[in-house]
Design an enzyme around this catalytic site. Sequence first.
Site, PDB file in Angstrom:
ATOM      1  N   GLU A  32     -12.586  34.400  28.709  1.00 12.45           N
ATOM      2  CA  GLU A  32     -12.600  33.266  29.635  1.00 12.45           C
ATOM      3  C   GLU A  32     -12.531  32.004  28.783  1.00 12.45           C
ATOM      4  OE1 GLU A  32     -14.969  31.506  33.516  1.00 12.45           O
ATOM      5  OE2 GLU A  32     -16.048  32.796  32.125  1.00 12.45           O
ATOM      6  N   HIS A  43     -10.766  27.681  35.811  1.00 10.33           N
ATOM      7  CA  HIS A  43     -11.045  26.392  35.170  1.00 10.33           C
ATOM      8  C   HIS A  43      -9.741  25.599  35.088  1.00 10.33           C
ATOM      9  CE1 HIS A  43     -15.192  27.454  34.029  1.00 10.33           C
ATOM     10  NE2 HIS A  43     -14.702  28.674  33.886  1.00 10.33           N
ATOM     11  N   HIS A  86     -13.401  33.583  39.511  1.00  7.81           N
ATOM     12  CA  HIS A  86     -14.417  33.024  40.419  1.00  7.81           C
ATOM     13  C   HIS A  86     -13.782  32.084  41.450  1.00  7.81           C
ATOM     14  CE1 HIS A  86     -14.403  29.978  37.234  1.00  7.81           C
ATOM     15  NE2 HIS A  86     -15.219  30.678  36.469  1.00  7.81           N
ATOM     16  N   ASP A 103     -20.559  37.555  36.717  1.00  5.34           N
ATOM     17  CA  ASP A 103     -20.574  36.285  35.976  1.00  5.34           C
ATOM     18  C   ASP A 103     -21.984  35.966  35.480  1.00  5.34           C
ATOM     19  OD1 ASP A 103     -19.540  34.060  34.771  1.00  5.34           O
ATOM     20  OD2 ASP A 103     -19.209  32.918  36.608  1.00  5.34           O
TER      21      ASP A 103
END
Length: 403
Positions: free
Chosen positions: A131, A197, A218, A277
């Site tokens: 990530e 992101h 997410h 997460d």
Amino acid sequence: MADACLSLACERIITPNGIRAGYLHVDDDKIVALDDTPRGRVMDYRDATLMPGFVDIHVHGWGRGSFAWKGATQSLAAMSQDLVNAGVTSWLATSATQSEEFLLESLATAAQWIDNARPEDGAQAVGIHMEGPYINPKFIGMQRLDCVQQPSIAGFERYQRAAGGHVRLMTLAPELPGALALIRHLHQSGVTISAGHTDATFDEISQAIDAGLNHFTHAFSAMRGLHHREPGVVGALMYYEETFAEVAKQSGITLRPEVFDILYRLKKDRRLVMMSDCLGYVDFPEGFEFKHYLRQETFRIHQQMLEITDCHGCTRTVSPDDWPAVQSLEMSFLDSVKNVVKRLENGWVSAAQIACLNPAILAGVAQHKGSLEPGKDADILVLDAEENLHAVWCRGVKQTLAK
């Protein structure tokens, strides 16, 4: 050691085709059959439920281990041991946006663990999820702003070499310069690409999907939202039916239940993914301080103890040796699933799809993981009548659960 010629008798066995009664046969580390005839040693779970172990493709840390912040073998070992208590039998060691030096070292450590871990060690790390560090600073979330990098094929290949080829999933921002070329390279290399992101526009996500992106990290969090003139990342994940979208632990904090329901109506069982997460707070480095903007709490390690300060300035301390306290710090994977199972179309059959098989597909291990079918690894959960964890097998080895 794994059991040879073991039959698990049960009235509720969760399979991809529904719930059935029978005997689930395990020989060594594999499921060899599911039928109506006992063979070998029989274990009676008639009043329980058998389902595949959860596959967590987005977990930075859990319990007493934090791979993303420590990157140590001991952290990986603690996570493997502790994840079984959450019902997880397979997982991707998930990095965070850290310095290049730290990432190279931690990826190499993870590669050694993946190559050498035994079923007796607990949940199996089947690969790595990176990530970052190729993310957009505008949606930094809880990543490190000072460690963000620009996408680069050469840079990724350095990481992949350090990881021994075990990077199976990468979260990045598709709008960054160089990202499309990297997405094409990852797709050709068999790595799953996920948008996260990111401040990408709808058109930029569309181009990324054409290049090979097929997942969203997410969903709704740390991404450009939906607007009727610029659908953004959220609009794209809702519009493109064949893409996967993951949701974090369902405590009601990260996503309102109604938002989960909206996403489920769109993605259904085939394309929704559950993950945790989680972070593994008690294994943060000494002196490290972490501010959780959703929980409005600050976590720090002081003299090997975890100090948690809330928004009112009240501080409590948790010892890494206090398992009940450690376990309560983050919602377990099983508890997250239990919070949504009644809202799924086919209950636990749907849960097995979105929490086991779909993540196994994205991790590239569905030929071995994610469902109770002959030929697959004997990764099995036994849930009691209250849907609590009664027993766990990882690759045919019954695990010792924490009390």
